[in-house]
Each structure stands twice: as structure tokens, then as C-alpha cells.
Scaffold this motif. Structure first.
Motif, short mmCIF file in Angstrom:
data_model
loop_
_atom_site.label_atom_id
_atom_site.label_comp_id
_atom_site.label_asym_id
_atom_site.label_seq_id
_atom_site.Cartn_x
_atom_site.Cartn_y
_atom_site.Cartn_z
N LYS A 12 -0.61 -44.57 -22.53
CA LYS A 12 0.72 -44.54 -21.93
C LYS A 12 1.65 -43.67 -22.77
O LYS A 12 1.39 -43.40 -23.94
CB LYS A 12 1.27 -45.96 -21.84
CG LYS A 12 0.44 -46.86 -20.96
CD LYS A 12 0.99 -48.26 -20.94
CE LYS A 12 0.10 -49.16 -20.09
NZ LYS A 12 0.52 -50.55 -20.13
N LEU A 13 2.73 -43.27 -22.19
CA LEU A 13 3.71 -42.42 -22.87
C LEU A 13 4.30 -43.14 -24.08
O LEU A 13 4.51 -42.53 -25.13
CB LEU A 13 4.82 -42.01 -21.90
CG LEU A 13 5.86 -41.04 -22.44
CD1 LEU A 13 5.21 -39.74 -22.87
CD2 LEU A 13 6.93 -40.77 -21.39
N GLU A 17 4.39 -41.80 -28.01
CA GLU A 17 5.63 -41.70 -28.79
C GLU A 17 5.54 -42.53 -30.07
O GLU A 17 5.97 -42.10 -31.13
CB GLU A 17 6.81 -42.16 -27.95
CG GLU A 17 7.15 -41.21 -26.81
CD GLU A 17 8.20 -41.77 -25.87
OE1 GLU A 17 8.58 -42.94 -26.02
OE2 GLU A 17 8.65 -41.01 -25.00
N GLU A 18 4.96 -43.71 -29.97
CA GLU A 18 4.81 -44.57 -31.15
C GLU A 18 3.89 -43.90 -32.16
O GLU A 18 4.16 -43.90 -33.37
CB GLU A 18 4.26 -45.93 -30.74
CG GLU A 18 4.10 -46.89 -31.90
CD GLU A 18 3.53 -48.23 -31.47
OE1 GLU A 18 3.37 -49.08 -32.36
OE2 GLU A 18 3.22 -48.41 -30.28
N PHE A 19 2.79 -43.32 -31.69
CA PHE A 19 1.86 -42.63 -32.58
C PHE A 19 2.54 -41.48 -33.30
O PHE A 19 2.39 -41.31 -34.51
CB PHE A 19 0.66 -42.12 -31.77
CG PHE A 19 -0.25 -41.24 -32.58
CD1 PHE A 19 -1.12 -41.78 -33.51
CD2 PHE A 19 -0.22 -39.86 -32.41
CE1 PHE A 19 -1.95 -40.96 -34.25
CE2 PHE A 19 -1.05 -39.04 -33.15
CZ PHE A 19 -1.91 -39.59 -34.07
N GLU A 20 3.32 -40.68 -32.57
CA GLU A 20 4.01 -39.54 -33.17
C GLU A 20 5.02 -40.00 -34.22
O GLU A 20 5.12 -39.39 -35.29
CB GLU A 20 4.71 -38.71 -32.09
CG GLU A 20 3.76 -37.96 -31.18
CD GLU A 20 2.95 -36.91 -31.90
OE1 GLU A 20 3.45 -36.29 -32.85
OE2 GLU A 20 1.78 -36.71 -31.49
N SER A 21 5.75 -41.06 -33.94
CA SER A 21 6.74 -41.53 -34.91
C SER A 21 6.07 -42.06 -36.17
O SER A 21 6.52 -41.80 -37.29
CB SER A 21 7.64 -42.61 -34.29
OG SER A 21 6.90 -43.77 -34.01
N ILE A 22 4.97 -42.78 -36.02
CA ILE A 22 4.24 -43.29 -37.18
C ILE A 22 3.64 -42.15 -37.98
O ILE A 22 3.67 -42.15 -39.22
CB ILE A 22 3.16 -44.31 -36.75
CG1 ILE A 22 3.83 -45.56 -36.20
CG2 ILE A 22 2.23 -44.65 -37.90
CD1 ILE A 22 2.87 -46.55 -35.57
#
Length: 85
Positions: A12-13, A17-22
């Protein structure tokens, strides 16, 4: 052993986004560590800095896995009272 049909996973989007922020957070931490290591290496007290990094690394690992060490009593009476050998 029972076989079952493969489970379908959907990306999911929000997950992206969570992966990129981490990932960005980890990269920033890595850069900060490298800067500290460069400054620590030029320091005369490099051994003290190394031991502090080791302790902080160990503490970071304990925080990550949720380990909270409890100090063990050093007296034998306390060990025999609790039947710990």
C-alpha cells in the motif's frame, strides 16, 4: 503437514511512505555516527569514545528488542533465598 494456498500480499502507499521515512531516518543516523567517529578519531581520548559508542550501541540494541536487564544480587544469601545458582 498441511498445505495451503499462497497468501497474497499487497503493498500500500502508506507502507511505501513509512519505509521511505524510516530509511531516511536510518541514513541520517548513519551520517551522524560517521561524523562522530571522524571527530572522535581526531580526539586524543579515542579509547573513551570507542567505549561510549559500544555502550550506546548495546543500549540501542536493548531498546530495539525490548530487553531491560535487571541487576543480579551479588550476595550468596540472596541467591540461596531465591534458589538461584
Amino acid at each position: 503437514m498441511l498445505r495451503r494456498k499462497p497468501t497474497r500480499l499487497e503493498l500500500k502507499l502508506d507502507d511505501i511512505e513509512e519505509f521511505e521515512s524510516i530509511r531516511k531516518d536510518l541514513e541520517n543516523r548513519k551520517k551522524q555516527r560517521e561524523e562522530v567517529d571522524v571527530v572522535g578519531a581526531s580526539n586524543v581520548d579515542g579509547a573513551v569514545t570507542l567505549s561510549n559508542n559500544t555502550q550506546s550501541r548495546e543500549q540501542m540494541i536493548h531498546d530495539r528488542i525490548g530487553y531491560k536487564p535487571q541487576p543480579k544480587p551479588n550476595s550468596h544469601a540472596a541467591q540461596f533465598g531465591n534458589f538461584e545458582f
